[in-house]
Design a protein around this motif. Structure first.
Motif, mmCIF file in Angstrom:
data_model
loop_
_atom_site.group_PDB
_atom_site.id
_atom_site.type_symbol
_atom_site.label_atom_id
_atom_site.label_comp_id
_atom_site.label_asym_id
_atom_site.label_seq_id
_atom_site.Cartn_x
_atom_site.Cartn_y
_atom_site.Cartn_z
ATOM 1 N N ARG A 162 0.861 -1.186 0.000
ATOM 2 C CA ARG A 162 0.000 0.000 0.000
ATOM 3 C C ARG A 162 0.899 1.238 0.000
ATOM 4 N N MET A 163 0.458 2.212 -0.749
ATOM 5 C CA MET A 163 1.259 3.434 -0.852
ATOM 6 C C MET A 163 0.331 4.631 -0.797
ATOM 7 N N ILE A 164 0.723 5.653 -0.048
ATOM 8 C CA ILE A 164 -0.038 6.905 -0.024
ATOM 9 C C ILE A 164 0.885 8.018 -0.493
ATOM 10 N N LEU A 165 0.416 8.761 -1.489
ATOM 11 C CA LEU A 165 1.146 9.938 -1.959
ATOM 12 C C LEU A 165 0.254 11.152 -1.722
ATOM 13 N N PRO A 166 0.653 12.049 -0.831
ATOM 14 C CA PRO A 166 -0.199 13.212 -0.543
ATOM 15 C C PRO A 166 -0.361 14.105 -1.771
ATOM 16 N N ILE A 167 -1.507 14.733 -1.860
ATOM 17 C CA ILE A 167 -1.786 15.658 -2.956
ATOM 18 C C ILE A 167 -1.827 17.063 -2.377
ATOM 19 N N PRO A 168 -1.013 17.968 -2.901
ATOM 20 C CA PRO A 168 -1.006 19.321 -2.328
ATOM 21 C C PRO A 168 -2.305 20.052 -2.636
ATOM 22 N N ASP A 169 -2.632 21.004 -1.787
ATOM 23 C CA ASP A 169 -3.845 21.804 -1.960
ATOM 24 C C ASP A 169 -3.905 22.484 -3.320
ATOM 25 N N SER A 170 -2.725 22.839 -3.822
ATOM 26 C CA SER A 170 -2.691 23.631 -5.048
ATOM 27 C C SER A 170 -2.978 22.805 -6.295
ATOM 28 N N ALA A 171 -3.014 21.483 -6.171
ATOM 29 C CA ALA A 171 -3.211 20.653 -7.361
ATOM 30 C C ALA A 171 -4.673 20.683 -7.785
ATOM 31 N N PRO A 172 -4.971 21.183 -8.986
ATOM 32 C CA PRO A 172 -6.370 21.227 -9.432
ATOM 33 C C PRO A 172 -6.908 19.819 -9.631
ATOM 34 N N LEU A 173 -8.202 19.661 -9.400
ATOM 35 C CA LEU A 173 -8.800 18.337 -9.342
ATOM 36 C C LEU A 173 -8.797 17.602 -10.678
ATOM 37 N N TYR A 174 -9.258 18.252 -11.731
ATOM 38 C CA TYR A 174 -9.537 17.515 -12.968
ATOM 39 C C TYR A 174 -8.269 16.952 -13.627
ATOM 40 N N PRO A 175 -7.185 17.715 -13.698
ATOM 41 C CA PRO A 175 -5.947 17.089 -14.188
ATOM 42 C C PRO A 175 -5.491 15.927 -13.304
ATOM 43 N N LEU A 176 -5.741 16.052 -11.999
ATOM 44 C CA LEU A 176 -5.405 14.960 -11.078
ATOM 45 C C LEU A 176 -6.147 13.685 -11.442
ATOM 46 N N LEU A 177 -7.436 13.819 -11.717
ATOM 47 C CA LEU A 177 -8.243 12.646 -12.012
ATOM 48 C C LEU A 177 -7.759 11.960 -13.287
ATOM 49 N N ILE A 178 -7.391 12.762 -14.264
ATOM 50 C CA ILE A 178 -6.883 12.177 -15.510
ATOM 51 C C ILE A 178 -5.532 11.529 -15.268
ATOM 52 N N MET A 179 -4.706 12.198 -14.533
ATOM 53 C CA MET A 179 -3.387 11.630 -14.227
ATOM 54 C C MET A 179 -3.530 10.290 -13.530
ATOM 55 N N ASN A 180 -4.409 10.227 -12.538
ATOM 56 C CA ASN A 180 -4.616 8.986 -11.811
ATOM 57 C C ASN A 180 -5.159 7.891 -12.722
ATOM 58 N N ASN A 181 -6.096 8.240 -13.574
ATOM 59 C CA ASN A 181 -6.697 7.258 -14.467
ATOM 60 C C ASN A 181 -5.643 6.622 -15.363
ATOM 61 N N SER A 182 -4.755 7.449 -15.850
ATOM 62 C CA SER A 182 -3.692 6.959 -16.719
ATOM 63 C C SER A 182 -2.665 6.139 -15.936
ATOM 64 N N PHE A 183 -2.380 6.557 -14.740
ATOM 65 C CA PHE A 183 -1.345 5.918 -13.921
ATOM 66 C C PHE A 183 -1.781 4.549 -13.421
ATOM 67 N N GLY A 184 -2.960 4.486 -12.761
ATOM 68 C CA GLY A 184 -3.384 3.202 -12.186
ATOM 69 C C GLY A 184 -4.874 3.098 -11.983
ATOM 70 N N GLY A 185 -5.644 3.956 -12.647
ATOM 71 C CA GLY A 185 -7.057 4.051 -12.323
ATOM 72 C C GLY A 185 -7.999 3.224 -13.173
ATOM 73 N N ARG A 186 -7.476 2.363 -14.018
ATOM 74 C CA ARG A 186 -8.345 1.490 -14.813
ATOM 75 C C ARG A 186 -7.549 0.261 -15.226
ATOM 76 N N PHE A 187 -8.225 -0.698 -15.859
ATOM 77 C CA PHE A 187 -7.534 -1.933 -16.224
ATOM 78 C C PHE A 187 -6.363 -1.658 -17.164
ATOM 79 N N THR A 188 -6.558 -0.778 -18.146
ATOM 80 C CA THR A 188 -5.496 -0.519 -19.119
ATOM 81 C C THR A 188 -4.619 0.648 -18.708
ATOM 82 N N SER A 189 -4.505 0.872 -17.417
ATOM 83 C CA SER A 189 -3.599 1.911 -16.922
ATOM 84 C C SER A 189 -2.150 1.456 -17.106
ATOM 85 N N ARG A 190 -1.250 2.404 -16.967
ATOM 86 C CA ARG A 190 0.174 2.087 -17.156
ATOM 87 C C ARG A 190 0.641 1.053 -16.132
#
Lengths: 441, 442
Positions: free
Chosen positions: B258-286
């Motif tokens: 298990r890993m937790i990476l904190p997200i700073p307050d300044s990080a806007p939400l929508y780019p975060l969601l896309i970044m996560n989806n690409s990184f590990g957020g779906r079956f065909t994630s990286r």
């Protein structure tokens, strides 16, 4: 989607329409044997596509356990016109929910998506039904074998009490019974699977005449049927092996076993064999197990958790199976509780059921809860499509699940006692107890 | 043309306009209802939300609010526990209480034809529960037993450990279920006090999906205070320094990571969601294509963006065979660096956006899914128009914005807290790990 309030069963015939209390099901069989069912309602934004192949772990040979499940994994590895991972890639691009599962009697593949992706989904499913073999490679097989081995470790070997259902079914069903071995297979068998096993399995079982395809949601009825024909009509049927059969399990003796595990709390699993899914006895089992374990006012809960608190949890489940179902009770005991005493308490509650059968209120309460569970499943589009496939495959009745929600209301209280005497007999059950490793038995 | 030639191309998508269902908001003194009036489901789902999460457990009484939640169906002044539950079960309804870190959620899943009976009963539960002493003891015993059971569950242990280590000395540190010492200290009087503070002195926020909200108005009495779900809570800003930890478990067949990476307050939400989806957020994630589909190390790896009132973080979960634990950690690091240095392509960005829109609209599949989305929005503090503007906002995210989000979250190497629960011999092979010998339930 149309709410399921009441539904009366009708008998489908050819290209037939089941119209039941607002539920409209259109069913037909293609020339190649593919059974197709469409439940259409306009304006709904989502569509669920569900395929039931009538093959599962029960079709496996000794020494090749786990093949049905491993094959399910392989079917996601691409087909002639779809590269590895292409099935997921195409559908995830539209935000679809994609998955499959293997069970004793069947393997299902399903996706739920916004209606723009209907043709895409049908193309993908038809390509892997008809054109899987050209894409099969040793590399893919080796990769998915490792994935499945990790799945077994995750679900079974690295989980507290993880061996419970594997061992319980081994105890309850004799070695020659198709349900004796676990769906995920034994590790040593997974190691031996080869390309010929996978090829032969596909050729034997993955054919349109062994499949039910259901579409439910925002589709136009005629357009949907046309699209299905377009993609599936040209896939030839195959000659299917004879389905496995088994004589109903009639146990003469109680089987009891104790296992030690890396756990802190003792846990007891008790299995009673039942007739097949869809039988009145199986339906009664849902009601009876609910009456005994579901909710704070259920009999077992009151006895072992509230009045004489020896357990922290008590649950039950009914496994509805074609070659004989199973009703399972599970008691998680408090630390240092004697399991033999717990089993005596359990048996006392069941004996009491015979001496003091439920009154009208208690029985109706259990029926209401079972009915609510049916309605809840039918409220979920993905599950609804799966239930339609189930009814079509097992009973040749697409509306079976809708009717079942009503049939449970007709279960008679007077049938309970004869059912208890026949099926809830401690001499006929298999009991598996887990003890902490550092406990003496 | 052969039969299969025409199959070579994937069919194109037909156009479909997805419209989020209309929400009815009923607000006023003491009232707060958000409702999706949909009559095509058989069942209705309602969540009553109170500011009674485990973060409000007083020092030394960890587990108080979860215990309260477990006791909310233990009987009222007029209905003993057995009779109360008999009624609910007879009406085919299901009531459950979930205590999260930020809120207590009282959930009712019901058939509409019994609503007129259930709503008054719910009001009685939320104002007149009596908490018999015998029931308080039974529930406490059960909570302790479940904590005991968790000690040998690698999935639960890895989650509790990574959370406790990341959020040390914050209200998110302790498990929601509590600690052994905390549960020991919880008394009937403490439970009743918590009940008065949480439930009976203020009306809840209500979110629901069903035929209508009108009957639920009776939950709000005249002059009731409105339950203030804290919004704009200060975020926790000091996180434990990023580190790797190992918790040995004799005989483990896999390593749970298990890993937790904190997200700073300044990080806007929508780019975060896309970044996560690409990184590990779906079956065909990286991550999943790497660890599962290329290497066969695991049955699956997932990352999610967790949004709580006082913290946002990326949470990674994966179970791998013992032999490849070290290599898995290396591959995770490689994928982090790849996304930080190379970003995503415009196509990847666009495909993730479409996935997320489709994923959101699948909440329309069932009443409880839609109600849960509405609940999550409130907990995360997202604005009222979150769902109706989601599609436009997520589709307007650019690849450079996603890269920046990756730099803010994945690129900060000294902030990741990693916990591995596995066989002792695995721990000996891992570099730079601190061996843990205590559990978080003290």
């Amino acid at each position: 989607m149309p709410a399921v309030r009441t539904c009366r069963r009708t008998v489908p015939a050819g290209r037939s329409v089941n119209r039941s209390g607002g539920i409209l099901l259109h069913s037909l069989t293609l020339d190649n044997g593919l059974k197709v069912v469409v439940e259409a309602w306009s304006g709904y934004p989502l569509v669920a596509l569900n395929l039931w192949y009538h093959v599962g772990s029960r079709n496996e040979m000794k020494g090749k356990t786990g093949l049905a499940h491993l094959f399910e994994h392989m079917l996601f590895e691409g087909s002639q016109h779809v590269p590895k991972n292409g099935h997921f890639e195409h559908l995830e691009r539209v935000g679809a929910n994609v998955n499959g599962s293997t069970w004793y009697d069947r393997t299902n593949y399903y996706e739920t998506f916004s209606k723009e992706a209907l043709s895409l989904s049908l193309w993908l499913e038809s390509d892997r039904m008809g054109f899987f073999l050209p894409s099969l490679t040793e590399e893919k097989l080796n990769n998915q074998r490792e994935v499945v081995k990790n799945e077994r470790r995750w679900r079974v070997e690295n989980r507290p009490y993880g061996l419970w259902d594997e061992r319980l079914f081994e105890m309850a069903f004799p070695p020659e019974h198709p349900y004796h071995h676990p769906v995920i297979g034994y590790m040593e068998d997974l190691e031996t699977m080869d390309m010929e096993d996978v090829r032969a399995f596909f050729q034997a079982y993955y054919a349109p005449n062994n499949c039910t395809l259901t579409l439910a949601g925002g589709v136009d009825m005629d357009d949907a049927v046309d699209e299905v024909r377009k993609y599936f009509d040209d896939i030839p049927p195959s000659e299917l092996p004879a389905p496995p059969s088994a004589t109903p399990v009639v146990r003469a003796n109680h089987t009891y076993e104790t296992l030690k595990d890396r756990v802190k709390l003792p846990k007891i699993f008790l299995l009673y064999p039942l007739p097949s899914v869809g039988s009145p006895e199986c339906r009664m089992a849902e009601v009876a197990s609910t009456l005994l374990t579901r909710g704070v006012s259920s009999r077992l809960y009151r006895r072992v958790i509230m009045e004489y608190p020896i357990a922290v949890e008590v649950t039950s489940r009914v496994y509805p199976l074609e070659l004989g179902s199973a009703m399972i009770f599970i008691l998680t005991l408090k630390k240092d509780t004697d399991p033999h005493g717990a089993i005596e308490s359990f048996d006392a509650v069941l004996a009491e059921l015979s001496r003091t059968p439920p009154g009208e209120e208690e029985f109706k309460k259990a029926v209401a809860q079972v009915r609510r569970r049916w309605l809840s499943e039918l409220d979920n589009l993905t599950d609804r499509a799966d239930m339609i496939s189930m009814g079509t495959t097992l009973f040749q009745d697409p509306s079976w699940a809708f009717s079942e929600a009503d049939r449970v209301s007709d279960v008679s209280r007077s049938s309970l006692l004869p059912w208890v005497h026949t099926y809830v007999d401690s001499k006929k059950r298999a009991t598996l107890t887990f003890l902490p490793e550092d406990d003496r038995e | 043309m052969t039969v299969s030639d025409w199959r070579a191309e994937a069919p194109s998508l037909t156009r479909a306009d997805l419209t989020w269902p209309k929400r009815e908001d009923v607000a006023g003194p003491g009232k707060d209802i958000s409702w999706y009036r949909i009559s095509t489901f058989s069942m209705e789902q309602v969540h009553l939300i109170y500011p009674g999460g485990s973060r409000f457990d007083p020092e030394g009484l960890f587990g108080l609010h979860d215990t309260l939640g477990q006791l909310l169906l233990s009987g009222t002044k007029t209905l003993q526990m057995a009779r109360l539950n008999e009624k609910l079960e007879r009406w085919g309804s299901r009531i459950s209480v979930t205590v999260l870190q930020d809120v207590l959620v009282f959930s009712v899943y019901l058939l509409p034809e019994y609503r007129h009976k259930i709503v008054p009963l719910v009001r009685e539960i939320l104002t007149d529960t009596t908490f018999p002493g015998k029931e308080v003891k039974r529930v406490k015993d059960r909570q302790e037993a479940l904590l005991t059971a968790a000690l040998n569950d690698p999935r639960k242990m890895s989650y509790y450990l990574v959370t406790a280590l990341t959020f040390a000395n914050t209200p998110y540190e302790k498990p929601t279920r509590g600690t052994f010492s905390g549960l020991q200290a919880v008394s009937r009087e403490e439970v009743r006090r918590a009940y008065r503070n949480v439930c009976s002195s203020a009306s809840p926020r209500v979110v629901g999906v069903g035929e209508g909200w009108e009957e639920w108005l009776s939950l709000f009495g005249p002059g009731d205070g409105k339950s203030e779900i804290p919004e704009n809570e200060p975020r926790f800003t000091t996180f434990r320094e990023g580190k790797r930890y190992f918790y040995p478990r004799e005989g483990a067949a896999q390593s749970e990571i298990r890993m937790i990476l904190p997200i700073p307050d300044s990080a806007p939400l929508y780019p975060l969601l896309i970044m996560n989806n690409s990184f590990g957020g779906r079956f065909t994630s990286r991550l999943n294509l790497n660890l599962r589909e290329t290497h066969g190390y695991t049955y699956g790896v997932r990352t999610i963006v967790v949004r709580k009132q006082s913290a946002r973080y990326l949470y990674l979960t994966v179970a791998v065979h013992n032999d490849v634990t070290a290599r898995t950690l290396e591959e995770i690091q490689k994928e982090r660096e790849r996304l930080v240095s190379g970003g995503v392509s415009a196509r990847e960005c666009s495909e993730s956006a479409t996935y997320l829109v489709g994923n959101l609209f699948r909440a329309l599949e069932a009443p409880e899914l839609l109600a849960n989305r509405a609940l999550d929005r409130i907990i995360a503090g997202e604005p009222e128009d979150y769902f109706t503007t989601f599609s436009d906002r997520i589709r307007s995210v650019t690849a450079p914005q996603v890269k920046h989000a990756a730099e803010q979250v994945l690129g900060v190497s000294d902030r990741a807290v990693t916990v591995v629960v596995g066989a002792p011999e695995v721990g000996k092979e891992l570099q730079g790990v601190e061996i843990l010998d205590a559990h978080p339930f003290g």
